[in-house]
Scaffold this active site. Structure first.
Site, PDB file in Angstrom:
ATOM      1  N   SER A 138      35.836  45.499 -30.907  1.00  0.00           N
ATOM      2  CA  SER A 138      35.030  44.591 -30.282  1.00  0.00           C
ATOM      3  C   SER A 138      35.828  43.633 -29.484  1.00  0.00           C
ATOM      4  O   SER A 138      36.754  43.257 -29.951  1.00  0.00           O
ATOM      5  CB  SER A 138      34.169  44.344 -30.978  1.00  0.00           C
ATOM      6  OG  SER A 138      33.439  43.078 -30.480  1.00  0.00           O
ATOM      7  N   GLU A 140      35.066  40.996 -29.257  1.00  0.00           N
ATOM      8  CA  GLU A 140      35.144  39.632 -29.958  1.00  0.00           C
ATOM      9  C   GLU A 140      36.344  39.334 -30.584  1.00  0.00           C
ATOM     10  O   GLU A 140      36.539  38.427 -31.289  1.00  0.00           O
ATOM     11  CB  GLU A 140      33.733  39.905 -30.975  1.00  0.00           C
ATOM     12  CG  GLU A 140      32.244  39.418 -30.428  1.00  0.00           C
ATOM     13  CD  GLU A 140      32.116  38.074 -30.074  1.00  0.00           C
ATOM     14  OE1 GLU A 140      32.342  37.020 -30.919  1.00  0.00           O
ATOM     15  OE2 GLU A 140      31.976  37.874 -28.619  1.00  0.00           O
ATOM     16  N   TYR A 162      32.209  38.290 -38.383  1.00  0.00           N
ATOM     17  CA  TYR A 162      32.047  39.680 -37.540  1.00  0.00           C
ATOM     18  C   TYR A 162      33.351  39.968 -37.096  1.00  0.00           C
ATOM     19  O   TYR A 162      33.982  41.068 -37.299  1.00  0.00           O
ATOM     20  CB  TYR A 162      30.895  39.615 -36.637  1.00  0.00           C
ATOM     21  CG  TYR A 162      30.977  40.679 -35.744  1.00  0.00           C
ATOM     22  CD1 TYR A 162      30.321  41.945 -36.026  1.00  0.00           C
ATOM     23  CD2 TYR A 162      31.275  40.614 -34.514  1.00  0.00           C
ATOM     24  CE1 TYR A 162      30.420  42.948 -35.278  1.00  0.00           C
ATOM     25  CE2 TYR A 162      31.414  41.754 -33.602  1.00  0.00           C
ATOM     26  CZ  TYR A 162      30.848  42.871 -34.097  1.00  0.00           C
ATOM     27  OH  TYR A 162      30.928  44.083 -33.113  1.00  0.00           O
TER      28      TYR A 162
HETATM   29  P1  NAP Z   1      23.426  48.262 -33.289  1.00  0.00           P
HETATM   30  O1  NAP Z   1      22.414  48.428 -32.214  1.00  0.00           O
HETATM   31  O2  NAP Z   1      23.143  46.804 -34.143  1.00  0.00           O
HETATM   32  O3  NAP Z   1      23.442  49.227 -34.251  1.00  0.00           O
HETATM   33  C1  NAP Z   1      24.195  49.153 -35.805  1.00  0.00           C
HETATM   34  C2  NAP Z   1      24.099  50.552 -36.163  1.00  0.00           C
HETATM   35  O4  NAP Z   1      24.720  50.482 -37.548  1.00  0.00           O
HETATM   36  C3  NAP Z   1      22.420  50.855 -36.621  1.00  0.00           C
HETATM   37  O5  NAP Z   1      22.257  52.368 -36.497  1.00  0.00           O
HETATM   38  C4  NAP Z   1      22.368  50.350 -38.129  1.00  0.00           C
HETATM   39  O6  NAP Z   1      21.336  50.967 -38.778  1.00  0.00           O
HETATM   40  C5  NAP Z   1      23.862  50.771 -38.548  1.00  0.00           C
HETATM   41  N1  NAP Z   1      24.051  49.997 -39.860  1.00  0.00           N
HETATM   42  C6  NAP Z   1      23.938  48.757 -40.093  1.00  0.00           C
HETATM   43  N2  NAP Z   1      24.068  48.433 -41.361  1.00  0.00           N
HETATM   44  C7  NAP Z   1      24.463  49.539 -41.727  1.00  0.00           C
HETATM   45  C8  NAP Z   1      25.145  50.032 -43.189  1.00  0.00           C
HETATM   46  N3  NAP Z   1      25.013  49.030 -44.130  1.00  0.00           N
HETATM   47  N4  NAP Z   1      25.249  51.481 -43.389  1.00  0.00           N
HETATM   48  C9  NAP Z   1      25.138  52.490 -42.573  1.00  0.00           C
HETATM   49  N5  NAP Z   1      24.728  52.003 -41.213  1.00  0.00           N
HETATM   50  C10 NAP Z   1      24.428  50.595 -40.933  1.00  0.00           C
HETATM   51  O7  NAP Z   1      24.823  47.943 -32.575  1.00  0.00           O
HETATM   52  P2  NAP Z   1      25.466  48.798 -31.268  1.00  0.00           P
HETATM   53  O8  NAP Z   1      25.249  47.752 -30.077  1.00  0.00           O
HETATM   54  O9  NAP Z   1      24.763  49.985 -30.936  1.00  0.00           O
HETATM   55  O10 NAP Z   1      26.841  48.622 -31.395  1.00  0.00           O
HETATM   56  C11 NAP Z   1      27.525  50.066 -31.895  1.00  0.00           C
HETATM   57  C12 NAP Z   1      28.859  49.448 -32.569  1.00  0.00           C
HETATM   58  O11 NAP Z   1      29.704  48.967 -31.769  1.00  0.00           O
HETATM   59  C13 NAP Z   1      28.789  48.443 -33.721  1.00  0.00           C
HETATM   60  O12 NAP Z   1      29.863  48.631 -34.679  1.00  0.00           O
HETATM   61  C14 NAP Z   1      29.291  47.224 -33.136  1.00  0.00           C
HETATM   62  O13 NAP Z   1      29.721  46.169 -33.803  1.00  0.00           O
HETATM   63  C15 NAP Z   1      30.128  47.764 -31.878  1.00  0.00           C
HETATM   64  N6  NAP Z   1      30.308  46.933 -30.734  1.00  0.00           N
HETATM   65  C16 NAP Z   1      28.967  46.718 -30.094  1.00  0.00           C
HETATM   66  C17 NAP Z   1      29.238  46.041 -28.885  1.00  0.00           C
HETATM   67  C18 NAP Z   1      27.998  45.983 -27.811  1.00  0.00           C
HETATM   68  O14 NAP Z   1      28.142  44.924 -27.089  1.00  0.00           O
HETATM   69  N7  NAP Z   1      26.953  46.655 -28.176  1.00  0.00           N
HETATM   70  C19 NAP Z   1      30.437  45.767 -28.256  1.00  0.00           C
HETATM   71  C20 NAP Z   1      31.719  46.123 -29.124  1.00  0.00           C
HETATM   72  C21 NAP Z   1      31.315  46.616 -30.225  1.00  0.00           C
HETATM   73  P3  NAP Z   1      19.681  50.381 -38.892  1.00  0.00           P
HETATM   74  O15 NAP Z   1      19.051  50.856 -37.769  1.00  0.00           O
HETATM   75  O16 NAP Z   1      19.191  50.999 -39.930  1.00  0.00           O
HETATM   76  O17 NAP Z   1      19.758  49.014 -38.562  1.00  0.00           O
HETATM   77  O1  F7E Z   2      25.505  36.653 -27.620  1.00  0.00           O
HETATM   78  C1  F7E Z   2      24.831  33.227 -26.367  1.00  0.00           C
HETATM   79  C2  F7E Z   2      26.027  33.333 -27.619  1.00  0.00           C
HETATM   80  O2  F7E Z   2      24.396  37.587 -29.457  1.00  0.00           O
HETATM   81  C3  F7E Z   2      26.232  36.311 -26.357  1.00  0.00           C
HETATM   82  C4  F7E Z   2      27.381  42.206 -29.917  1.00  0.00           C
HETATM   83  O3  F7E Z   2      26.969  43.490 -29.767  1.00  0.00           O
HETATM   84  O4  F7E Z   2      28.893  41.618 -28.363  1.00  0.00           O
HETATM   85  C5  F7E Z   2      27.785  41.244 -29.026  1.00  0.00           C
HETATM   86  O5  F7E Z   2      28.170  39.944 -29.426  1.00  0.00           O
HETATM   87  C6  F7E Z   2      26.254  35.011 -25.965  1.00  0.00           C
HETATM   88  C7  F7E Z   2      27.034  34.274 -26.884  1.00  0.00           C
HETATM   89  O6  F7E Z   2      26.271  38.743 -28.174  1.00  0.00           O
HETATM   90  C8  F7E Z   2      21.415  32.861 -27.378  1.00  0.00           C
HETATM   91  O7  F7E Z   2      26.072  32.114 -28.254  1.00  0.00           O
HETATM   92  C9  F7E Z   2      22.860  31.770 -26.078  1.00  0.00           C
HETATM   93  O8  F7E Z   2      27.830  33.440 -26.319  1.00  0.00           O
HETATM   94  O9  F7E Z   2      24.112  38.643 -27.002  1.00  0.00           O
HETATM   95  P1  F7E Z   2      25.121  38.077 -28.133  1.00  0.00           P
HETATM   96  P2  F7E Z   2      27.796  38.632 -28.636  1.00  0.00           P
HETATM   97  O10 F7E Z   2      27.978  37.443 -29.747  1.00  0.00           O
HETATM   98  O11 F7E Z   2      28.895  38.564 -27.478  1.00  0.00           O
HETATM   99  C10 F7E Z   2      30.279  41.996 -28.979  1.00  0.00           C
HETATM  100  C11 F7E Z   2      31.032  42.523 -28.092  1.00  0.00           C
HETATM  101  C12 F7E Z   2      29.852  42.477 -30.043  1.00  0.00           C
HETATM  102  O12 F7E Z   2      30.581  43.163 -30.656  1.00  0.00           O
HETATM  103  C13 F7E Z   2      28.800  42.300 -30.985  1.00  0.00           C
HETATM  104  O13 F7E Z   2      28.517  43.378 -31.995  1.00  0.00           O
HETATM  105  O14 F7E Z   2      25.056  34.370 -25.732  1.00  0.00           O
HETATM  106  N1  F7E Z   2      23.566  32.892 -26.778  1.00  0.00           N
HETATM  107  N2  F7E Z   2      21.629  31.784 -26.694  1.00  0.00           N
HETATM  108  C14 F7E Z   2      22.667  33.438 -27.564  1.00  0.00           C
HETATM  109  N3  F7E Z   2      22.797  34.552 -28.241  1.00  0.00           N
HETATM  110  C15 F7E Z   2      21.916  35.017 -28.878  1.00  0.00           C
HETATM  111  N4  F7E Z   2      22.005  36.063 -29.544  1.00  0.00           N
HETATM  112  N5  F7E Z   2      20.612  34.391 -29.042  1.00  0.00           N
HETATM  113  C16 F7E Z   2      20.390  33.236 -28.551  1.00  0.00           C
HETATM  114  O15 F7E Z   2      19.431  32.641 -28.514  1.00  0.00           O
END
Ligand code: NAP
Ligand code: F7E
Length: 354
Positions: A138, A140, A162
């Site tokens: 990520s 992050e 995280y």
């Molecule tokens: P998501 O929608 O939150 O999906 C997370 C998945 O992980 C869900 O299927 C969840 O199952 C499963 N999970 C959670 N805890 C688990 C456990 N203990 N054992 C097995 N499975 C578990 O995340 P996403 O946005 O699709 O992201 C996919 C991956 O990419 C994650 O690893 C995330 O950290 C990473 N990532 C995301 C982003 C982004 O912007 N979306 C960017 C960079 C990296 P349930 O449905 O049962 O909750």
């Molecule tokens: O926050 C701000 C918050 O929770 C984005 C995950 O998929 O992307 C995701 O992480 C920004 C942050 O995503 C609210 O403070 C303001 O600056 O949508 P987010 P994230 O933290 O960028 C990365 C790449 C991953 O890997 C992660 O798994 O928005 N923000 N107000 C808020 N964020 C949330 N959630 N809720 C608010 O009310």
């Protein structure tokens, strides 16, 4: 139809999540047999993949689900050895950054140790079969950024439990590649969003609220930091990059991003504008949504992926906002219609003395 990948098998952790569901669709379209790990939950958690899950009596089955948990190494190894995948995509995670401050040890167990459990299972399978491994790393991990834009060589400075857990998983993936010759890649993905995004991430929280406010279902939207900037892409575009990484001759790590950064406030403006509202009248800040440490600015340089994988994002920021608002507007209209039906049924019952 003859598919070039009809003899390939993939295993996806996190298949019920946003990216997992798009990846499963993508691989099924290519002809893969797809296996997914799902958690046992007290309610159904397969809403994002129900449309691709066939009748279990239909043969051959191209999507097969297995109960498992990233905290349970024995169960994961059983699934990997039983399904013998050609490709493993480790997408499962407790993926919410804010929540990781409330549940740090659980997050580390799922995200860091969980990735290692999957790598160990892959190493065992590799003793008798070649397997390729994708780790969902990520942006992050860059956290308090060292340079702008961020690329594969940018130093990590994680700012949450995280992100620290993702850094551990990143390094273990590289370590398994170097120590055991495992074909393992890190995709360092910047934020990717879609109508399937979880409703507590900021983009979806905004598009749900804007459309619900428009339909009279909600009055206010409470948010945290509006000035944070993110490189937001469309999840449907990003899963192709995951697959492409595992089709190369050599395993490497790649940044996947759009190269554009926008603030939360810009997202708000566009989303509310699309439904004809001024966000300033509806948005209030709530300190509950602030983080103990914030990541202020992320913007990725995906030129390595462009050159080596031939990958480019197809969806602009403006189009992404439109796609999400339009999908949620339809949802909100249906909710409003449902509510009216409920009310008129109650009115009719009251009128008839029921
Ligand atoms: P998501 O929608 O939150 O999906 C997370 C998945 O992980 C869900 O299927 C969840 O199952 C499963 N999970 C959670 N805890 C688990 C456990 N203990 N054992 C097995 N499975 C578990 O995340 P996403 O946005 O699709 O992201 C996919 C991956 O990419 C994650 O690893 C995330 O950290 C990473 N990532 C995301 C982003 C982004 O912007 N979306 C960017 C960079 C990296 P349930 O449905 O049962 O909750
Ligand atoms: O926050 C701000 C918050 O929770 C984005 C995950 O998929 O992307 C995701 O992480 C920004 C942050 O995503 C609210 O403070 C303001 O600056 O949508 P987010 P994230 O933290 O960028 C990365 C790449 C991953 O890997 C992660 O798994 O928005 N923000 N107000 C808020 N964020 C949330 N959630 N809720 C608010 O009310």
């Amino acid at each position: 139809m003859n598919h070039p990948f009809a003899d390939r098998r993939a295993l996806i952790t996190g298949i019920t999540g946003q990216a997992g569901s798009y990846l499963a669709e993508f691989l099924l379209d290519k002809g893969y047999e797809v296996h997914g790990v799902i958690r046992r939950a007290s309610t159904f958690n397969t809403g994002r993949i129900d449309h691709i899950y066939q009748d279990p009596h239909t043969q051959p089955r191209r999507l097969v689900l297995h109960y498992g948990d990233l905290c349970d190494g024995g169960g994961l190894t059983d699934i990997v050895l039983k399904t013998e995948p050609d490709e493993i995509y480790n997408l499962g995670a407790q993926s919410h950054v804010r929540v990781s401050f409330d549940q740090p040890l659980y997050t580390v167990d799922v995200v860091a140790a969980g990735a290692m459990r999957m790598l160990e299972a892959a190493r065992q399978l590799q003793r008798h079969k070649e397997v390729r491994f994708y780790q969902a790393s990520s942006s992050e991990m860059f956290g308090k950024v060292d340079e702008v834009p961020q690329r594969e060589t940018t130093r990590f400075h994680p700012r949450s439990p995280y992100a620290c857990a993702k850094v551990f998983a990143f390094h273990q993936t590289v370590n398994y590649r170097e120590a055991y010759d495992l074909f393992a890649c890190n995709g360092i993905l910047f934020n990717h969003e879609s109508p399937r995004r979880g409703e507590t991430f900021v983009t979806r929280k905004i598009t749900r609220a804007a459309t619900r406010i428009r339909e009279g279902l909600q009055e206010k939207l409470y948010l945290g930091n509006l000035s944070a900037k993110r490189d937001w892409g469309y999840a449907g575009d990003y899963v192709e990059a995951m697959w492409l990484m595992l089709q190369q001759d050599r395993p490497e790590d790649y940044v996947i991003a759009t190269g554009e950064s926008h603030s939360v406030q810009e997202f708000l403006e566009l989303a509310f504008e699309r439904v004809g509202l001024d966000w300033r009248e509806y948005v209030e800040t709530d300190p509950r949504y602030l983080r103990p440490a914030e990541v202020d600015l992320l913007v990725g340089d995906a030129s390595k992926a462009r050159k080596q994988l031939g990958w480019t994002p197809a969806t602009s920021f403006e189009r992404l906002v439109e796609i999400m608002v339009d999908a949620d507007w339809e949802l909100a209209r249906n909710e409003a219609a449902e509510e009216n039906r409920g009310t008129s049924a109650a009115d009719r019952a009251a009128e008839s003395g029921g």
